[in-house]
Design a protein around this motif. Structure first.
Motif, PDB file in Angstrom:
ATOM      1  N   PHE A 145       3.958  -7.030  -3.510  1.00  0.00           N
ATOM      2  CA  PHE A 145       3.800  -5.847  -4.365  1.00  0.00           C
ATOM      3  C   PHE A 145       2.347  -5.672  -4.787  1.00  0.00           C
ATOM      4  O   PHE A 145       1.789  -4.578  -4.698  1.00  0.00           O
ATOM      5  CB  PHE A 145       4.695  -5.947  -5.595  1.00  0.00           C
ATOM      6  CG  PHE A 145       4.748  -4.685  -6.407  1.00  0.00           C
ATOM      7  CD1 PHE A 145       5.609  -3.655  -6.059  1.00  0.00           C
ATOM      8  CD2 PHE A 145       3.909  -4.505  -7.497  1.00  0.00           C
ATOM      9  CE1 PHE A 145       5.647  -2.472  -6.783  1.00  0.00           C
ATOM     10  CE2 PHE A 145       3.939  -3.333  -8.235  1.00  0.00           C
ATOM     11  CZ  PHE A 145       4.805  -2.313  -7.879  1.00  0.00           C
ATOM     12  N   ALA A 146       1.711  -6.743  -5.240  1.00  0.00           N
ATOM     13  CA  ALA A 146       0.327  -6.648  -5.704  1.00  0.00           C
ATOM     14  C   ALA A 146      -0.649  -6.502  -4.544  1.00  0.00           C
ATOM     15  O   ALA A 146      -1.614  -5.727  -4.615  1.00  0.00           O
ATOM     16  CB  ALA A 146      -0.033  -7.869  -6.543  1.00  0.00           C
ATOM     17  N   SER A 147      -0.406  -7.225  -3.441  1.00  0.00           N
ATOM     18  CA  SER A 147      -1.348  -7.187  -2.317  1.00  0.00           C
ATOM     19  C   SER A 147      -1.330  -5.846  -1.600  1.00  0.00           C
ATOM     20  O   SER A 147      -2.292  -5.483  -0.922  1.00  0.00           O
ATOM     21  CB  SER A 147      -1.022  -8.307  -1.323  1.00  0.00           C
ATOM     22  OG  SER A 147       0.253  -8.103  -0.737  1.00  0.00           O
ATOM     23  N   TYR A 148      -0.248  -5.097  -1.747  1.00  0.00           N
ATOM     24  CA  TYR A 148      -0.146  -3.776  -1.113  1.00  0.00           C
ATOM     25  C   TYR A 148      -1.327  -2.906  -1.484  1.00  0.00           C
ATOM     26  O   TYR A 148      -1.817  -2.107  -0.676  1.00  0.00           O
ATOM     27  CB  TYR A 148       1.165  -3.126  -1.533  1.00  0.00           C
ATOM     28  CG  TYR A 148       1.288  -1.657  -1.180  1.00  0.00           C
ATOM     29  CD1 TYR A 148       1.594  -1.257   0.116  1.00  0.00           C
ATOM     30  CD2 TYR A 148       1.107  -0.660  -2.146  1.00  0.00           C
ATOM     31  CE1 TYR A 148       1.713   0.082   0.444  1.00  0.00           C
ATOM     32  CE2 TYR A 148       1.215   0.686  -1.824  1.00  0.00           C
ATOM     33  CZ  TYR A 148       1.525   1.046  -0.537  1.00  0.00           C
ATOM     34  OH  TYR A 148       1.636   2.374  -0.224  1.00  0.00           O
ATOM     35  N   TYR A 149      -1.824  -3.027  -2.719  1.00  0.00           N
ATOM     36  CA  TYR A 149      -2.877  -2.152  -3.209  1.00  0.00           C
ATOM     37  C   TYR A 149      -4.285  -2.619  -2.851  1.00  0.00           C
ATOM     38  O   TYR A 149      -5.257  -1.920  -3.131  1.00  0.00           O
ATOM     39  CB  TYR A 149      -2.770  -2.011  -4.732  1.00  0.00           C
ATOM     40  CG  TYR A 149      -1.493  -1.332  -5.157  1.00  0.00           C
ATOM     41  CD1 TYR A 149      -1.378   0.051  -5.124  1.00  0.00           C
ATOM     42  CD2 TYR A 149      -0.393  -2.082  -5.565  1.00  0.00           C
ATOM     43  CE1 TYR A 149      -0.200   0.679  -5.492  1.00  0.00           C
ATOM     44  CE2 TYR A 149       0.793  -1.456  -5.938  1.00  0.00           C
ATOM     45  CZ  TYR A 149       0.883  -0.085  -5.895  1.00  0.00           C
ATOM     46  OH  TYR A 149       2.050   0.526  -6.253  1.00  0.00           O
ATOM     47  N   SER A 150      -4.403  -3.785  -2.256  1.00  0.00           N
ATOM     48  CA  SER A 150      -5.747  -4.290  -1.987  1.00  0.00           C
ATOM     49  C   SER A 150      -5.950  -4.816  -0.569  1.00  0.00           C
ATOM     50  O   SER A 150      -7.044  -5.241  -0.224  1.00  0.00           O
ATOM     51  CB  SER A 150      -6.072  -5.430  -2.980  1.00  0.00           C
ATOM     52  OG  SER A 150      -5.108  -6.458  -2.908  1.00  0.00           O
ATOM     53  N   GLU A 151      -4.905  -4.772   0.265  1.00  0.00           N
ATOM     54  CA  GLU A 151      -5.024  -5.382   1.581  1.00  0.00           C
ATOM     55  C   GLU A 151      -5.710  -4.482   2.598  1.00  0.00           C
ATOM     56  O   GLU A 151      -6.068  -4.915   3.682  1.00  0.00           O
ATOM     57  CB  GLU A 151      -3.641  -5.784   2.102  1.00  0.00           C
ATOM     58  CG  GLU A 151      -2.690  -4.623   2.306  1.00  0.00           C
ATOM     59  CD  GLU A 151      -1.295  -5.081   2.710  1.00  0.00           C
ATOM     60  OE1 GLU A 151      -0.464  -4.205   3.018  1.00  0.00           O
ATOM     61  OE2 GLU A 151      -1.045  -6.292   2.731  1.00  0.00           O
ATOM     62  N   HIS A 152      -5.934  -3.206   2.245  1.00  0.00           N
ATOM     63  CA  HIS A 152      -6.601  -2.283   3.162  1.00  0.00           C
ATOM     64  C   HIS A 152      -7.903  -1.786   2.539  1.00  0.00           C
ATOM     65  O   HIS A 152      -8.025  -1.729   1.317  1.00  0.00           O
ATOM     66  CB  HIS A 152      -5.705  -1.072   3.461  1.00  0.00           C
ATOM     67  CG  HIS A 152      -4.387  -1.456   4.074  1.00  0.00           C
ATOM     68  ND1 HIS A 152      -4.266  -1.973   5.334  1.00  0.00           N
ATOM     69  CD2 HIS A 152      -3.119  -1.379   3.574  1.00  0.00           C
ATOM     70  CE1 HIS A 152      -2.986  -2.212   5.601  1.00  0.00           C
ATOM     71  NE2 HIS A 152      -2.269  -1.865   4.544  1.00  0.00           N
ATOM     72  N   PRO A 153      -8.883  -1.401   3.382  1.00  0.00           N
ATOM     73  CA  PRO A 153     -10.101  -0.806   2.842  1.00  0.00           C
ATOM     74  C   PRO A 153      -9.774   0.427   1.998  1.00  0.00           C
ATOM     75  O   PRO A 153      -8.848   1.175   2.320  1.00  0.00           O
ATOM     76  CB  PRO A 153     -10.890  -0.418   4.103  1.00  0.00           C
ATOM     77  CG  PRO A 153     -10.377  -1.338   5.167  1.00  0.00           C
ATOM     78  CD  PRO A 153      -8.932  -1.560   4.843  1.00  0.00           C
ATOM     79  N   ALA A 154     -10.531   0.649   0.935  1.00  0.00           N
ATOM     80  CA  ALA A 154     -10.205   1.711  -0.017  1.00  0.00           C
ATOM     81  C   ALA A 154     -10.112   3.085   0.640  1.00  0.00           C
ATOM     82  O   ALA A 154      -9.197   3.856   0.360  1.00  0.00           O
ATOM     83  CB  ALA A 154     -11.250   1.735  -1.133  1.00  0.00           C
ATOM     84  N   ALA A 155     -11.049   3.392   1.539  1.00  0.00           N
ATOM     85  CA  ALA A 155     -11.064   4.727   2.143  1.00  0.00           C
ATOM     86  C   ALA A 155      -9.818   4.973   2.985  1.00  0.00           C
ATOM     87  O   ALA A 155      -9.173   6.018   2.881  1.00  0.00           O
ATOM     88  CB  ALA A 155     -12.321   4.895   2.991  1.00  0.00           C
ATOM     89  N   SER A 156      -9.469   4.007   3.827  1.00  0.00           N
ATOM     90  CA  SER A 156      -8.307   4.197   4.696  1.00  0.00           C
ATOM     91  C   SER A 156      -7.018   4.189   3.880  1.00  0.00           C
ATOM     92  O   SER A 156      -6.066   4.906   4.185  1.00  0.00           O
ATOM     93  CB  SER A 156      -8.257   3.107   5.766  1.00  0.00           C
ATOM     94  OG  SER A 156      -8.122   1.825   5.172  1.00  0.00           O
ATOM     95  N   PHE A 157      -6.979   3.366   2.824  1.00  0.00           N
ATOM     96  CA  PHE A 157      -5.792   3.311   1.985  1.00  0.00           C
ATOM     97  C   PHE A 157      -5.603   4.622   1.241  1.00  0.00           C
ATOM     98  O   PHE A 157      -4.483   5.135   1.110  1.00  0.00           O
ATOM     99  CB  PHE A 157      -5.902   2.144   1.000  1.00  0.00           C
ATOM    100  CG  PHE A 157      -4.662   1.923   0.185  1.00  0.00           C
ATOM    101  CD1 PHE A 157      -3.423   1.786   0.792  1.00  0.00           C
ATOM    102  CD2 PHE A 157      -4.732   1.865  -1.196  1.00  0.00           C
ATOM    103  CE1 PHE A 157      -2.275   1.570   0.047  1.00  0.00           C
ATOM    104  CE2 PHE A 157      -3.585   1.655  -1.957  1.00  0.00           C
ATOM    105  CZ  PHE A 157      -2.356   1.506  -1.330  1.00  0.00           C
TER     106      PHE A 157
END
Length: 330
Positions: A145-157
């Motif tokens: 749940f927490a890693s979902y928000y940080s596992e991708h680069p900000a722009a692509s996410f």
């Protein structure tokens, strides 16, 4: 005054003026004279309706027609920036404001259902066992749940989030053509998903993490979905109950107004997507991240209820066809 009789009597005049305005670049000399005459007559009709009618959509449509006719007579073209400004200060906020009871009630029902599901899941080990194995649930609440928000680069996410939410919102608007019947099902799916995740997190004692990650972007994101769903269901209801005006006319006006909702939702979801990509996973204190989300949500409500109410009181409907493509100069 009998407004229905007045409309029935003068509608041919309005239709003729609308026809001449659309052909304003190819009018004969006699048609130009007719355009000027009809513009003066319809201006008088508008004044009468403003005084005697409470039909804001009708007044708004006639206001747009008069503005277009006046501009056709004077021949001054509106700059693009004026149309852009009108969209954000009139068209989108007034449509959102007029549909406010639809999307506010939709949002309330959605949140109540999500809360009920969350309490049910959090309070029942048997229910949680049907959702996943203990290892799967542990992986979700302690890592995924927490890693979902940080596992991708900000722009692509941000782009991924925006695309997903825009698709849901556009589905709600698109389903308006079938009376909005599928919209509650879409909302039910999303409410169940939110409720299950909340229940699992709270059940594991991770409620603070859940709220800290969901709240910053979720307030504006869900509001955008509610606005899309409310506007879509309102359009569907218009087909069923058009009031005193022809069903086709009301449907056309509301359908064009839906285009304003779609344009506005693009901006709302872009903002929520940026918050989700840049603010939610940031090292900022939880209180600060939540405050940013609350500020965005409050800003939207102020925007809609100030500019939208003002435009509604002026008789605007949000119908894009009402927007004058020419600037009156005389």
């Amino acid at each position: 005054m009998d407004v229905d009789a007045f409309v029935l009597t003068h509608r041919p005049t309005w239709d003729r003026l609308e026809e001449l305005v659309k052909r304003r670049k190819h009018l004969t000399g006699a048609e130009v004279d007719e355009l000027v005459d009809l513009y003066q007559r319809v201006s008088t009709h508008l004044s009468v309706l403003r005084t005697n009618s409470t039909d804001g959509a009708l007044v708004g449509r006639l206001s747009g027609l008069v503005a277009q006719a006046r501009s056709a007579v004077t021949g001054a073209h509106a700059p693009l920036w004026r149309e852009f400004a009108r969209f954000w200060t009139v068209s989108f906020p007034v449509v959102a404001y007029r549909a406010r009871w639809w999307w506010l009630s939709t949002g309330a029902a959605f949140l109540v259902l999500s809360a009920v599901i969350a309490v049910w899941v959090a309070g029942s080990a048997e229910v949680r066992a049907t959702i996943g194995t203990p290892d799967e649930i542990d992986q979700l609440v302690n890592n995924d749940f927490a890693s979902y928000y940080s596992e991708h680069p900000a722009a692509s996410f941000a782009l991924q989030v925006w695309t997903n939410n825009a698709w849901i919102a556009l589905l709600c608007l698109g389903f308006a053509v079938v009376l909005g019947i599928p919209i509650p099902y879409i909302l039910l799916q999303n409410a169940a998903n939110l409720g299950v995740n909340a229940g699992l997190m709270f059940g594991a004692g991770k409620g603070d993490i859940f709220l800290g990650l969901i709240t910053p972007h979720g307030l504006l994101e869900l509001t955008a979905v509610f606005v899309a769903a409310g506007a879509g269901m309102r359009l569907g209801w218009t087909v069923i109950s058009p009031g005193h005006r022809p069903r086709g006319q009301v449907l056309a006006e509301q359908g064009r107004a839906i285009a304003a909702v779609a344009g506005g939702l693009v901006a709302m979801l872009l903002i929520s997507g940026l918050i989700e990509a840049l603010v939610t996973p940031s090292p900022l204190p939880t209180a600060v991240r939540i405050a940013i989300g609350v500020a965005a949500e409050v800003g939207f409500f102020v925007y809609v209820f100030v500019l939208g109410r003002r435009a509604a009181r002026a008789g605007e409907s949000g119908d894009l066809e009402d927007a004058p493509d020419l600037v009156p100069t005389g």
